[in-house]
Structures are given as structure tokens and as C-alpha cells.
Motif scaffolding. Structure first.
Motif, PDB file in Angstrom:
ATOM      1  N   LYS A   1     -36.098   9.329 -30.634  1.00 22.20           N
ATOM      2  CA  LYS A   1     -36.410  10.762 -30.566  1.00 22.20           C
ATOM      3  C   LYS A   1     -37.873  10.945 -30.939  1.00 22.20           C
ATOM      4  O   LYS A   1     -38.288  10.639 -32.054  1.00 22.20           O
TER       5      LYS A   1
ATOM      6  N   VAL B   1     -36.448  12.776 -25.718  1.00 19.67           N
ATOM      7  CA  VAL B   1     -35.385  11.819 -26.050  1.00 19.67           C
ATOM      8  C   VAL B   1     -35.498  10.630 -25.100  1.00 19.67           C
ATOM      9  O   VAL B   1     -35.535  10.806 -23.881  1.00 19.67           O
TER      10      VAL B   1
ATOM     11  N   GLY C   1     -34.554  15.533 -22.502  1.00 18.13           N
ATOM     12  CA  GLY C   1     -34.935  16.434 -23.578  1.00 18.13           C
ATOM     13  C   GLY C   1     -35.857  17.540 -23.111  1.00 18.13           C
ATOM     14  O   GLY C   1     -36.253  17.613 -21.939  1.00 18.13           O
TER      15      GLY C   1
ATOM     16  N   GLU D   1     -37.643  17.915 -28.523  1.00 21.05           N
ATOM     17  CA  GLU D   1     -38.049  16.522 -28.614  1.00 21.05           C
ATOM     18  C   GLU D   1     -37.993  15.863 -27.237  1.00 21.05           C
ATOM     19  O   GLU D   1     -37.305  16.357 -26.341  1.00 21.05           O
TER      20      GLU D   1
END
Length: 506
Positions: free
Chosen positions: A196, A66, A244, A64
Motif C-alpha cells: 500500500k 494498492v 486503488g 492509496e
């Protein structure tokens, strides 16, 4: 070498054909995809390594983008997060955006909550069900619902009036802090919040990842926020920062490009400086640089045709090519200076001398190139993808460099005026004086010829004396040793760990 002799008789045509062919092959470079994949450092035949590759690329958690959003005003941060999440969902490359737990999710947990409570949680539930605790909780709920904006919290409060979700949130979310009252993924003080984003593409597609971060940054600015890179202090305006698995690949790519460019420029500068110092002439450097650059270009085109996707480890072929490939022009130019000085004193035509000297040295130069090229080509048998590509490209690059130095380099010497690359030739008396001139290289050569046994004995003693130092050499136990402290996604990750807890490292 009759073919080479015939080619060099028409140097202008040979040079034009090679340059035109290089220009026509340039579009193939678009197929080269430079990636820094961890799997390139693992053996390809290992079942465990390939299983890890599949897991890492497709199944690993944390696939993901983030987003860390911060603001000194918690209410303003919540409003910004709601608008920002809605804007992110409209991006075509985004599949899902999560920034709070919905009432439906809490309702699902409420229906199955008793299955998730342990003994300690049940004891806490018994305390909250006491009459006095229920009256206190009812007063808190009325105050929350009557507060400004409290109506938006009604579904969450109705789904979990006793805040039982907070009892299991630590176990359900691997430590991610969730505000049980509002459902936002935020800290206790409300000044930091996480979003997210799950894109529709794989993390290693760095171009799409870079575009996604750029679009997310643009949306944050349009909504009145700003993008933070190294400062995460709570300000009056909301700030966003990214980390991320989708934030790191573009920076890895940029770091590899910068490292490759810097190492290549330093290599070119060093060998050309050595070339200029050794021959005490700078005018030959551009003539050497062109065939050296063409050999690198041909090798890159071959990489695009053979592989397409190039590991960051494999890009070291450029430094190897420059470091070893410079030997051929040094040998050619050194011999050419001697032959041209002799021909000048005898009145011979210089173009014929250049052509004959190159043809005479072609076979030794090719043999000297084939040796190290075969060594690198043997690395192509390696089971490690990065080393396999590096060996093949380095070996092929040395062979192409030899071709460039035996064709483009002498063709340039024949086409360009002699004064542009040679300068004033020394006379026979000056050559004789230079040959007898004392230097440490000449002294070392005389010593090696006069006392070979002494030299061999000293070398053997130095070798034996250095053997104990080998015990201090060890293989690194870490698969990767990489300092990412200055990279913006790493700084964001550290800030998340500080605000949400060390367990929140991704």
C-alpha cells in the motif's frame, strides 16, 4: 450588416487576421484540465454534497495506490516485496509504503491486546495457555527460528509468541489478511502479497498518478519482476498490478478522451456525409470543416479562460456544436447555389453575389442561432457543475460558430477559386426541371400544404398514442452507472477480491 459587408470586401485580410488570432490564442489551451470528478454530478449549493466533496477528496479511506504482487514461489515473492518496497520509498512523490506490520506495531498491540480481545478470543487464549499447548508452541517457535531466514522473524515472534494478533486482525484491518508470523499482507498460500503506497499528492491529479504508476512499473521490471494487466496466474517471476484511488483517474481521463474523440469524429463525419449527400458534392466539405473546427477551437479557448478545469460531462459541447452548428452553412450554401446559378445565367460577378447573399442571410442565421444558444445558456443557471459548464459552453459555442460561418466560411469562398468548391452550375432549365422533379420530400411538402388539418390530426393521434410509453421511462436510482470491468485497475481489484476475499473490494 454594413460591418459584415465591409469585412467581406477584403476576404483575404479577414481570413488572415482570424487565423492568426486563433494561432496566438492556442497556448491558452494548456490551461484546460479535463477531470472526471464525481462531485461535478452533484448540486453545488447542497451542504451535504459539498461535505461529501470534502470527504471524498481529502478524508476518504483508501487514498492509496494498492499494488498486488504475485509469484509461484512465496520466498522469492517476499524477497522481491522487501526490495520493491524499499525502492518505492525512494521515489520523491511517495510518502509511505506499507507491505508488512513491523515488530514495533505488534509490540504496541501486545501491550494493549487484552483490551481488544472479546469473550471468544479469551476462551481461545485460555486454550493456548494450557501446558500441552505451550510445549507445542515452543517447539514450533524453535523450528521457525532455526529455519533459513528465521532470524528476521525473531522480533515479530518475540512480540507475539502466541499469535494473539491473528485473533483481532479481522476486526483491526477490516478483513485485510495479515500473516501473524511474518507481518506481511499476504494470502495464506503466500503467493499473493499487497503493498500500500501513500503518495504526497491528491488522487485526482491524474498526471502525477500516471507518472507514479509508470515509475512503480519501471522499478518492478528493474528488480526482476514484470507488470501484469489482465493475466494474474502465478509465474516463476514476480508480477505486479495496480489498483486503488490513484490508479483509476488516469484511465478515467483516457477513456473520456477516447470517448470524446470518437463521438466528435462520428459527429463530424455524419454531418459532412449528410452535407455531401444533400448537395451531391464533396468539394465543399473541406471549406465547411475549417470554420467548424475554428468555432470548436474558439470555444475550447473560452473554456480555458472561463473555467480552466472542465468536467467530463461538459465535453459534450463539441458534439452539440457540430450537430446544431452545421445548420448555418447548409442554409448559406443552399441559398448561394441558387443565387450563383441565377447570377451565372445573367452574367453577374460571382464574388459580389456571394457577399450580398451572406449579408442578406446574416440576420436570419443569427436569429436562428440565438434561439438554441439561449436555451443552452439557461442551463448555466443549473446547480449541477457539469450541466452548468455544458450549457454555457454549448451556448457560447453556437454563437462563435455563427460568427465563424458568417466570416471564415464566405471569406474562403471568396478567396478560393469557384471551381474548387462549387463545380458546374446548373442552367435555368435544369433548375426548373429539378424543382418539378418528384421526391418524397416534395410530396410531403405538397401534402402538408394541401391538407394541413389532416397532417395536424395525424400528429396529434401519434402524440396521444405515445403517451402510455412515458410510464416506462424512469430515473436511474444509481448515481453512477459505469462498467469498469475491462479497466486494468478494475481487473486487479477483482483479483484481490478473489485472493483475499470479497470484503477486500476497495
Amino acid at each position: 450588416m454594413k460591418l459584415l459587408d465591409r469585412l467581406l470586401k477584403r476576404p483575404a485580410l479577414l481570413l488572415a487576421v482570424l487565423l492568426l488570432l486563433s494561432v496566438l490564442l492556442l497556448p491558452l489551451l494548456r490551461r484546460v484540465n479535463l477531470q472526471g470528478d464525481l462531485v461535478d454530478l452533484l448540486p453545488r449549493s447542497s451542504v451535504a454534497a459539498q461535505t461529501f466533496a470534502t470527504y471524498q477528496r481529502n478524508l476518504a479511506a483508501g487514498q492509496e495506490l494498492v499494488v498486488l504482487a504475485t509469484c509461484a514461489d512465496p520466498d522469492q515473492l517476499v524477497k522481491f516485496a522487501d526490495s520493491y518496497a524499499e525502492a518505492l520509498r525512494k521515489l520523491p512523490q511517495v510518502e509511505q509504503v506499507t507491505h508488512r506490520i513491523s515488530g514495533d506495531s505488534l509490540r504496541f498491540l501486545r501491550e494493549h491486546l487484552l483490551l481488544l480481545l472479546n469473550d471468544a478470543d479469551l476462551d481461545e487464549l485460555e486454550r493456548r495457555l494450557a501446558p500441552e499447548a505451550l510445549r507445542t508452541r515452543a517447539q514450533e517457535l524453535r523450528a521457525l527460528l532455526s529455519a533459513p531466514g528465521g532470524s528476521s522473524m525473531a522480533p515479530l515472534l518475540a512480540a507475539d509468541p502466541l499469535e494473539l494478533t491473528s485473533l483481532v486482525a479481522q476486526r483491526l484491518s477490516s478483513g485485510l489478511q495479515v500473516d501473524a508470523r511474518s507481518g506481511y499482507l499476504r494470502t495464506a498460500d503466500g503467493t499473493a502479497l499487497l503493498l500500500k503506497v501513500r503518495p504526497r499528492f491528491a488522487p485526482m491529479k491524474w498526471e502525477l498518478g500516471e507518472q507514479l504508476v509508470a515509475d512503480a512499473s519501471r522499478l518492478a521490471v528493474e528488480l526482476g519482476g514484470e507488470v501484469a494487466t489482465d493475466s494474474f496466474t502465478n509465474g516463476a517471476r514476480p508480477k505486479v498490478a495496480f489498483t486503488g484511488s490513484y490508479a483509476f483517474p488516469p484511465y478515467f481521463r483516457r477513456w473520456m478522451e477516447q470517448d470524446m474523440t470518437l463521438s466528435t469524429l462520428l459527429s463530424v463525419g455524419s454531418v459532412l456525409l449528410l452535407f455531401g449527400v444533400f448537395f451531391r458534392s464533396l468539394r465543399i466539405l473541406p471549406v465547411v470543416l475549417l470554420p467548424l473546427g475554428l468555432s470548436g477551437l474558439w470555444t475550447a479557448i473560452a473554456a480555458a479562460v472561463l473555467f480552466g478545469r472542465i468536467s467530463g460531462v461538459s465535453m459534450a459541447f463539441a458534439t452539440i456544436l457540430i450537430a446544431i452548428g452545421i445548420d448555418v452553412p447548409i442554409q448559406l450554401y443552399n441559398r448561394l447555389r441558387e443565387e450563383l446559378a441565377r447570377a451565372h445565367s445573367q452574367g453577374l460577378p460571382l464574388p459580389e453575389v456571394v457577399r450580398k447573399t451572406v449579408v442578406m442571410l446574416a440576420s436570419p442565421a443569427m436569429m436562428a442561432t440565438v434561439g438554441p444558444a439561449l436555451v443552452f445558456l439557461c442551463c448555466g443557471l443549473s446547480d449541477f457543475g457539469g450541466l452548468n459548464q455544458l450549457g454555457l459552453l454549448a451556448g457560447l459555442g453556437l454563437l462563435l460558430n455563427c460568427v465563424a460561418m458568417l466570416t471564415v466560411f464566405p471569406a474562403l469562398l471568396l478567396v478560393l477559386p469557384t471551381k474548387l468548391w462549387l463545380g458546374k452550375l446548373p442552367t435555368a432549365a435544369q433548375q426548373a426541371q429539378a424543382a418539378t422533379k418528384r421526391s418524397w420530400l416534395a410530396a410531403l411538402g405538397r401534402l402538408s400544404g394541401a391538407r394541413p388539418r389532416t397532417v395536424l390530426l395525424c400528429a396529434a393521434l401519434l402524440f396521444v398514442g405515445a403517451l402510455p410509453l412515458l410510464s416506462r421511462v424512469g430515473l436511474g436510482k444509481d448515481l453512477l452507472t459505469m462498467d469498469m470491468g475491462g479497466m486494468p485497475p478494475a481487473l486487479t481489484q477483482t483479483e484481490i477480491s478473489r485472493r483475499f476475499g470479497e470484503h477486500q473490494r476497495f
